[in-house]
Design a protein around this motif. Structure first.
Motif, short mmCIF file in Angstrom:
data_model
loop_
_atom_site.label_atom_id
_atom_site.label_comp_id
_atom_site.label_asym_id
_atom_site.label_seq_id
_atom_site.Cartn_x
_atom_site.Cartn_y
_atom_site.Cartn_z
N ALA A 230 -4.41 -9.74 7.51
CA ALA A 230 -3.54 -9.05 6.56
C ALA A 230 -4.10 -7.66 6.30
CB ALA A 230 -3.45 -9.83 5.25
N VAL A 231 -3.24 -6.77 5.82
CA VAL A 231 -3.63 -5.38 5.58
C VAL A 231 -3.21 -4.98 4.17
CG1 VAL A 231 -3.38 -2.97 6.31
CG2 VAL A 231 -3.38 -4.81 8.03
N VAL A 232 -4.12 -4.29 3.47
CA VAL A 232 -3.85 -3.81 2.12
C VAL A 232 -3.91 -2.28 2.13
CG1 VAL A 232 -4.45 -3.95 -0.32
CG2 VAL A 232 -4.96 -5.88 1.21
N PHE A 233 -2.82 -1.65 1.74
CA PHE A 233 -2.73 -0.19 1.71
C PHE A 233 -3.02 0.34 0.31
CE2 PHE A 233 -0.34 -0.65 5.61
CZ PHE A 233 -0.46 0.56 6.27
N ASP A 234 -3.69 1.48 0.25
CA ASP A 234 -3.66 2.33 -0.93
C ASP A 234 -2.35 3.11 -0.89
OD1 ASP A 234 -4.53 3.81 -3.19
OD2 ASP A 234 -5.37 5.36 -1.90
N LEU A 235 -2.01 3.77 -1.99
CA LEU A 235 -0.76 4.53 -2.03
C LEU A 235 -1.02 6.03 -2.01
CD1 LEU A 235 2.34 4.52 -2.36
CD2 LEU A 235 1.97 4.50 -4.85
N ASP A 236 -1.62 6.56 -3.07
CA ASP A 236 -1.85 7.99 -3.18
C ASP A 236 -2.91 8.43 -2.17
OD1 ASP A 236 -0.46 9.04 -5.89
OD2 ASP A 236 -1.15 6.98 -6.14
N GLY A 237 -2.56 9.40 -1.34
CA GLY A 237 -3.48 9.90 -0.33
C GLY A 237 -3.38 9.18 0.99
N VAL A 238 -2.64 8.07 1.03
CA VAL A 238 -2.46 7.31 2.27
C VAL A 238 -0.99 7.32 2.68
CG1 VAL A 238 -2.60 5.02 3.35
CG2 VAL A 238 -4.49 5.87 1.93
N ARG B 54 3.56 -6.96 12.19
CA ARG B 54 2.51 -7.83 12.73
C ARG B 54 1.71 -8.55 11.64
NH1 ARG B 54 -1.03 -10.66 13.34
NH2 ARG B 54 -2.68 -10.76 14.93
N PHE B 55 1.51 -7.89 10.48
CA PHE B 55 0.65 -8.45 9.44
C PHE B 55 1.38 -8.53 8.10
CE2 PHE B 55 -2.13 -5.98 12.31
CZ PHE B 55 -3.05 -6.95 12.69
N PRO B 56 1.01 -9.50 7.26
CA PRO B 56 1.43 -9.44 5.87
C PRO B 56 0.76 -8.23 5.21
CG PRO B 56 0.59 -11.63 6.42
CD PRO B 56 0.23 -10.72 7.56
N LEU B 57 1.52 -7.52 4.39
CA LEU B 57 1.00 -6.30 3.77
C LEU B 57 0.96 -6.43 2.25
CD1 LEU B 57 2.91 -3.46 5.69
CD2 LEU B 57 0.74 -4.57 6.30
N ALA B 58 -0.04 -5.77 1.66
CA ALA B 58 -0.11 -5.61 0.21
C ALA B 58 -0.37 -4.15 -0.11
CB ALA B 58 -1.21 -6.48 -0.39
N LEU B 59 -0.10 -3.78 -1.34
CA LEU B 59 -0.37 -2.44 -1.83
C LEU B 59 -1.29 -2.55 -3.04
CD1 LEU B 59 0.67 0.58 -1.32
CD2 LEU B 59 2.07 0.19 -3.34
N ALA B 60 -2.40 -1.82 -3.04
CA ALA B 60 -3.36 -1.84 -4.15
C ALA B 60 -3.58 -0.41 -4.60
CB ALA B 60 -4.68 -2.48 -3.71
N SER B 61 -2.92 -0.04 -5.68
CA SER B 61 -2.87 1.37 -6.08
C SER B 61 -3.41 1.59 -7.49
CB SER B 61 -1.42 1.86 -6.03
OG SER B 61 -1.31 3.18 -6.51
N SER B 62 -3.96 2.78 -7.69
CA SER B 62 -4.37 3.19 -9.03
C SER B 62 -3.22 3.78 -9.82
CB SER B 62 -5.50 4.22 -8.94
OG SER B 62 -6.64 3.64 -8.34
#
Length: 218
Positions: free
Chosen positions: A5-13, A101-109
């Motif tokens: 699985a992949v976890v994205f940041d939001l700001d700056g990414v 391909r992967f389940p995704l999550a978002l982990a943002s400030s």
């Protein structure tokens, strides 16, 4: 141990908003005849809403409560997002490629209201199985809380998840949580060397990300 699985940041990414945040918050502070402290910008990158609003109220000296500071600044940010969303070139396509391909999550400030606005405007509302704001966990980045919670909600151990991050505090957060970290350093606000050293991989642009790149992490 394969990445699952992949976890994205939001700001700056996904969106290039660090400069927007700085402009809005500096302008807001100046309205009260205050100035950023020498380390204010670096400290606030990755902080949760209660943390950065508390910093502006208590340390910088804005004569408003942290709750009022948060409401004032978030309303200005939401207006900026409604009029002009600064998407990073290739970010939507990268999310879509990895999401196939992967389940995704978002982990943002970012605050929940801003996360939801960005995803709606960008057409990514359905791209993530899990979205989390650091408002919704006990501690903001660089603490690992938001990444640990994202992995738990996805149903995967951190050791089989990858994080995509740009800032020093974000890299520290994902590293402390035990994820394989991909750094996408911001050109204007590059991460500190100790934070960058936590990355398993460094790419120059989010558009370089693909399932094959992720699978090569472990």
């Amino acid at each position: 141990m394969a990445i699952e699985a992949v976890v994205f940041d939001l700001d700056g990414v996904i969106i290039d908003t660090e400069e927007v945040w700085e402009q809005v918050r500096r302008g807001y502070v100046a309205e009260y005849d205050r100035e950023f402290l020498p380390d204010t910008q670096d400290r606030m990158m990755g902080m949760s809403t209660p943390e950065w609003s508390g910093h502006l109220a208590n340390d910088v000296g804005v004569p408003r409560t942290p709750e009022q500071v948060a409401d004032d600044v978030l309303s200005r940010m939401a207006e900026r997002y409604r009029t002009s969303l600064p998407l990073i070139p290739g970010s939507i396509e990268a999310v879509q490629r990895l999401g196939a391909r992967f389940p995704l999550a978002l982990a943002s400030s970012s605050a929940r209201v801003l996360i939801d606005q960005v995803l709606e405007t960008a057409g990514l509302t359905d791209a993530f199985r899990v979205t989390l704001s650091t408002e919704e966990v006990p501690r903001g980045k660089p603490a690992p809380d938001v990444y640990l919670a994202a992995c738990e909600k996805l149903g995967f151990a951190p050791s089989v998840c990858a994080a995509v991050e740009d800032s020093s505090n974000g890299l520290r957060s994902a590293g402390a949580a035990g994820l394989a970290v991909i750094a996408v350093p911001h050109g204007v606000y590059p991460p500190a060397e100790d934070a960058l050293a936590l990355a398993s991989m460094v790419v120059t642009n989010v558009s370089e990300l693909s399932p094959a790149v992720i699978e090569g992490l472990r």
